[in-house]
Scaffold this active site. Structure first.
Site, PDB file in Angstrom:
ATOM      1  N   GLY A  48      -0.147   3.152   7.408  1.00  0.00           N
ATOM      2  CA  GLY A  48      -1.109   4.214   7.682  1.00  0.00           C
ATOM      3  C   GLY A  48      -1.079   5.281   6.612  1.00  0.00           C
ATOM      4  O   GLY A  48      -0.267   5.232   5.682  1.00  0.00           O
TER       5      GLY A  48
ATOM      6  N   LYS B 113      -5.422  -1.554   0.048  1.00  0.00           N
ATOM      7  CA  LYS B 113      -5.752  -0.159  -0.292  1.00  0.00           C
ATOM      8  C   LYS B 113      -5.012   0.284  -1.556  1.00  0.00           C
ATOM      9  O   LYS B 113      -5.512   1.127  -2.304  1.00  0.00           O
ATOM     10  CB  LYS B 113      -5.442   0.768   0.886  1.00  0.00           C
ATOM     11  CG  LYS B 113      -3.974   0.869   1.282  1.00  0.00           C
ATOM     12  CD  LYS B 113      -3.237   2.001   0.606  1.00  0.00           C
ATOM     13  CE  LYS B 113      -1.758   1.988   0.950  1.00  0.00           C
ATOM     14  NZ  LYS B 113      -1.012   3.076   0.279  1.00  0.00           N
TER      15      LYS B 113
ATOM     16  N   SER C  53       0.029   8.136   4.786  1.00  0.00           N
ATOM     17  CA  SER C  53       1.275   8.898   4.863  1.00  0.00           C
ATOM     18  C   SER C  53       1.887   9.056   3.478  1.00  0.00           C
ATOM     19  O   SER C  53       2.249   8.063   2.841  1.00  0.00           O
ATOM     20  CB  SER C  53       2.271   8.168   5.786  1.00  0.00           C
ATOM     21  OG  SER C  53       2.324   6.787   5.459  1.00  0.00           O
TER      22      SER C  53
ATOM     23  N   ALA D 123       5.123  10.343   1.476  1.00  0.00           N
ATOM     24  CA  ALA D 123       6.527  10.489   1.835  1.00  0.00           C
ATOM     25  C   ALA D 123       6.964  11.951   1.896  1.00  0.00           C
ATOM     26  O   ALA D 123       7.651  12.366   2.846  1.00  0.00           O
ATOM     27  CB  ALA D 123       7.401   9.721   0.842  1.00  0.00           C
TER      28      ALA D 123
ATOM     29  N   ASN E 229      -0.416   4.858  -6.806  1.00  0.00           N
ATOM     30  CA  ASN E 229      -1.384   3.881  -7.290  1.00  0.00           C
ATOM     31  C   ASN E 229      -2.585   4.552  -7.942  1.00  0.00           C
ATOM     32  O   ASN E 229      -3.047   4.128  -8.996  1.00  0.00           O
ATOM     33  CB  ASN E 229      -1.829   2.982  -6.131  1.00  0.00           C
ATOM     34  CG  ASN E 229      -0.691   2.126  -5.612  1.00  0.00           C
ATOM     35  OD1 ASN E 229      -0.304   1.148  -6.226  1.00  0.00           O
ATOM     36  ND2 ASN E 229      -0.118   2.518  -4.476  1.00  0.00           N
TER      37      ASN E 229
ATOM     38  N   GLU F 183       2.828  -0.126  -5.758  1.00  0.00           N
ATOM     39  CA  GLU F 183       2.740  -1.474  -5.209  1.00  0.00           C
ATOM     40  C   GLU F 183       1.469  -2.212  -5.637  1.00  0.00           C
ATOM     41  O   GLU F 183       1.450  -3.430  -5.759  1.00  0.00           O
ATOM     42  CB  GLU F 183       2.794  -1.428  -3.675  1.00  0.00           C
ATOM     43  CG  GLU F 183       4.098  -0.913  -3.097  1.00  0.00           C
ATOM     44  CD  GLU F 183       5.147  -2.012  -2.937  1.00  0.00           C
ATOM     45  OE1 GLU F 183       5.115  -2.991  -3.703  1.00  0.00           O
ATOM     46  OE2 GLU F 183       5.998  -1.857  -2.046  1.00  0.00           O
TER      47      GLU F 183
ATOM     48  N   THR G  79      -5.134   7.325   0.049  1.00  0.00           N
ATOM     49  CA  THR G  79      -4.583   6.817  -1.210  1.00  0.00           C
ATOM     50  C   THR G  79      -5.601   6.876  -2.337  1.00  0.00           C
ATOM     51  O   THR G  79      -5.218   6.952  -3.503  1.00  0.00           O
ATOM     52  CB  THR G  79      -4.085   5.360  -1.012  1.00  0.00           C
ATOM     53  OG1 THR G  79      -3.325   5.294   0.185  1.00  0.00           O
ATOM     54  CG2 THR G  79      -3.207   4.928  -2.157  1.00  0.00           C
TER      55      THR G  79
ATOM     56  N   LYS H 248       4.104  -2.371   1.721  1.00  0.00           N
ATOM     57  CA  LYS H 248       2.694  -2.771   1.718  1.00  0.00           C
ATOM     58  C   LYS H 248       2.420  -3.619   0.481  1.00  0.00           C
ATOM     59  O   LYS H 248       2.537  -3.131  -0.641  1.00  0.00           O
ATOM     60  CB  LYS H 248       1.798  -1.531   1.718  1.00  0.00           C
ATOM     61  CG  LYS H 248       2.023  -0.611   2.918  1.00  0.00           C
ATOM     62  CD  LYS H 248       1.314   0.715   2.763  1.00  0.00           C
ATOM     63  CE  LYS H 248       1.581   1.635   3.944  1.00  0.00           C
ATOM     64  NZ  LYS H 248       0.940   2.961   3.793  1.00  0.00           N
TER      65      LYS H 248
ATOM     66  N   ARG I 252      20.325   1.055  -2.510  1.00  0.00           N
ATOM     67  CA  ARG I 252      20.816   0.129  -3.540  1.00  0.00           C
ATOM     68  C   ARG I 252      21.562   0.883  -4.632  1.00  0.00           C
ATOM     69  O   ARG I 252      22.514   0.379  -5.217  1.00  0.00           O
ATOM     70  CB  ARG I 252      19.626  -0.627  -4.146  1.00  0.00           C
ATOM     71  CG  ARG I 252      19.978  -1.640  -5.227  1.00  0.00           C
ATOM     72  CD  ARG I 252      18.742  -2.413  -5.654  1.00  0.00           C
ATOM     73  NE  ARG I 252      17.702  -1.548  -6.159  1.00  0.00           N
ATOM     74  CZ  ARG I 252      17.610  -1.129  -7.409  1.00  0.00           C
ATOM     75  NH1 ARG I 252      18.520  -1.489  -8.303  1.00  0.00           N
ATOM     76  NH2 ARG I 252      16.609  -0.352  -7.793  1.00  0.00           N
TER      77      ARG I 252
ATOM     78  N   VAL J 172       7.741   2.851  -7.131  1.00  0.00           N
ATOM     79  CA  VAL J 172       6.931   1.667  -7.379  1.00  0.00           C
ATOM     80  C   VAL J 172       5.481   1.915  -6.982  1.00  0.00           C
ATOM     81  O   VAL J 172       5.196   2.423  -5.898  1.00  0.00           O
ATOM     82  CB  VAL J 172       7.478   0.475  -6.569  1.00  0.00           C
ATOM     83  CG1 VAL J 172       6.581  -0.752  -6.726  1.00  0.00           C
ATOM     84  CG2 VAL J 172       8.900   0.147  -7.013  1.00  0.00           C
TER      85      VAL J 172
END
Length: 337
Positions: free
Chosen positions: A137, A192, A139, A141, A257, A282, A249, A109, A36, A280
């Site tokens: 799953g 999660k 992961s 980045a 998060n 989420e 996470t 997610k 974007r 972000v």
């Protein structure tokens, strides 16, 4: 069904989208990443690096980057990696370029605010002729982009297509495990993120490792209850896309998060916790939607509800913790009945 996958389009050039585009290129797919932000297109095209969202990670020279969704029209597979709350807009924008039966692998997610819909439901409303699948799953980045070993769930109701998609993006260090249950995979990924905020709060408040382990375990029970209420399978949630992602996470400040929760637990306001973050978290957007969805389903999710209340400013961190600790004792077996 027979499915030949040679060209991949990735929509969303944040850290996760960029990492997945790198996976696709390494897997031998002719890959185009849509961004974007014009500065991201320029940076990747000229320097081979997403300096805004994934700095310090050199990208494969074969990766193409564009700001025009029409450039993805000939893809055999689309990985949709726009954030959950922007998924509907991204799918609507891509719709004129999507042909019937095109596999759309949903990689965001969350639960959509307002509609309380899962990502597959949003896809069904915006691109009803697409072939849906979900990737979820444990992961990070940066680790995936660097080629560190990672295993994920690839959920698809069409088993032949699911295996074809898994084979198309698989690498020795990126292992997609097939599952038929998209609902379980989606619920695991969405909840999660909310629970990771809770774990960050526990960590930030210095409540100890025992409390951290208890929260993960009781949070997993909440995740399972919601998934089953929506028609998902407990064994899916017990896999990589649920328990695996939850453990990752909730256990590392590298999680966006959990880092928000750490800040809240340390006494910061939500605005302070989010300040300066490009990526972000989420769970912040999904928490109120998960709370509303749980109420609609008549499913108890006290930890998710507490997180939503904290984020909404309805209750302070200490009061929310006290509320959870004062709940009546119950039979742990109730969660498996």
């Amino acid at each position: 069904m027979s499915q030949t996958i040679k060209r991949a389009g990735v929509i969303g050039a944040g850290a996760w989208g960029t990492a997945l585009a790198q996976v696709c290129v390494r897997a031998g797919l002719d890959t185009t990443l849509w961004a974007r932000e014009p500065e991201v297109v320029t940076a990747i095209s000229e320097s081979g690096e997403n300096t805004l969202f994934l700095p310090g990670v050199p990208l494969d020279k074969a990766l193409a980057c564009t700001g025009d969704l029409a450039d993805l029209a000939d893809a055999d597979l689309i990985l949709m990696v726009a954030p959950a709350q922007h998924l509907r807009a991204a799918l609507t924008a891509f719709a004129p370029h999507a042909r019937p039966g095109l596999p759309i692998l949903l990689c965001a997610k969350g639960v959509e605010q307002g509609s309380l819909k899962l990502m597959t439901e949003v896809l069904a409303e915006t691109l009803p002729d697409a072939a849906p699948a979900v990737l979820s799953g444990p992961s990070f980045a940066g680790e995936v982009a660097r080629g560190l070993p990672t295993a994920v769930t690839l959920a698809c109701p069409d088993e032949a297509l699911g295996h074809a998609l898994a084979e198309a993006i698989a690498l020795p260090a990126f292992r997609p495990y097939y599952a038929p249950d998209m609902i379980g995979a989606e619920v695991g990924g969405a909840i999660k993120n909310v629970l990771a905020i809770a774990c960050g709060i526990v960590e930030g408040r210095g409540l100890g490792r025992s409390a951290h382990a208890a929260l993960i375990t009781r949070g997993f029970a909440e995740m399972t209850r919601v998934a089953v209420a929506l028609g998902g399978r407990p064994e899916t949630v017990a896999g990589l896309c649920g328990l695996g992602d939850l453990v990752l996470t909730c256990s590392s400040p590298q999680s966006r998060n959990m880092s928000v929760g750490l800040a809240l637990g340390g006494g910061q306001t939500l605005d302070q916790a989010l300040a300066g973050k490009l990526s972000v978290a989420e769970g912040v957007a999904s928490a109120p939607a998960v709370r509303q969805l749980s109420a609609k389903l008549a499913v108890e999710t006290p930890i998710c509800e507490a997180v939503a209340a904290i984020l909404a400013g309805e209750v302070g961190v200490d009061a929310a913790i006290a509320g959870l600790l004062s709940r009546p004792l119950k039979d742990e077996r109730e969660d498996s009945e």
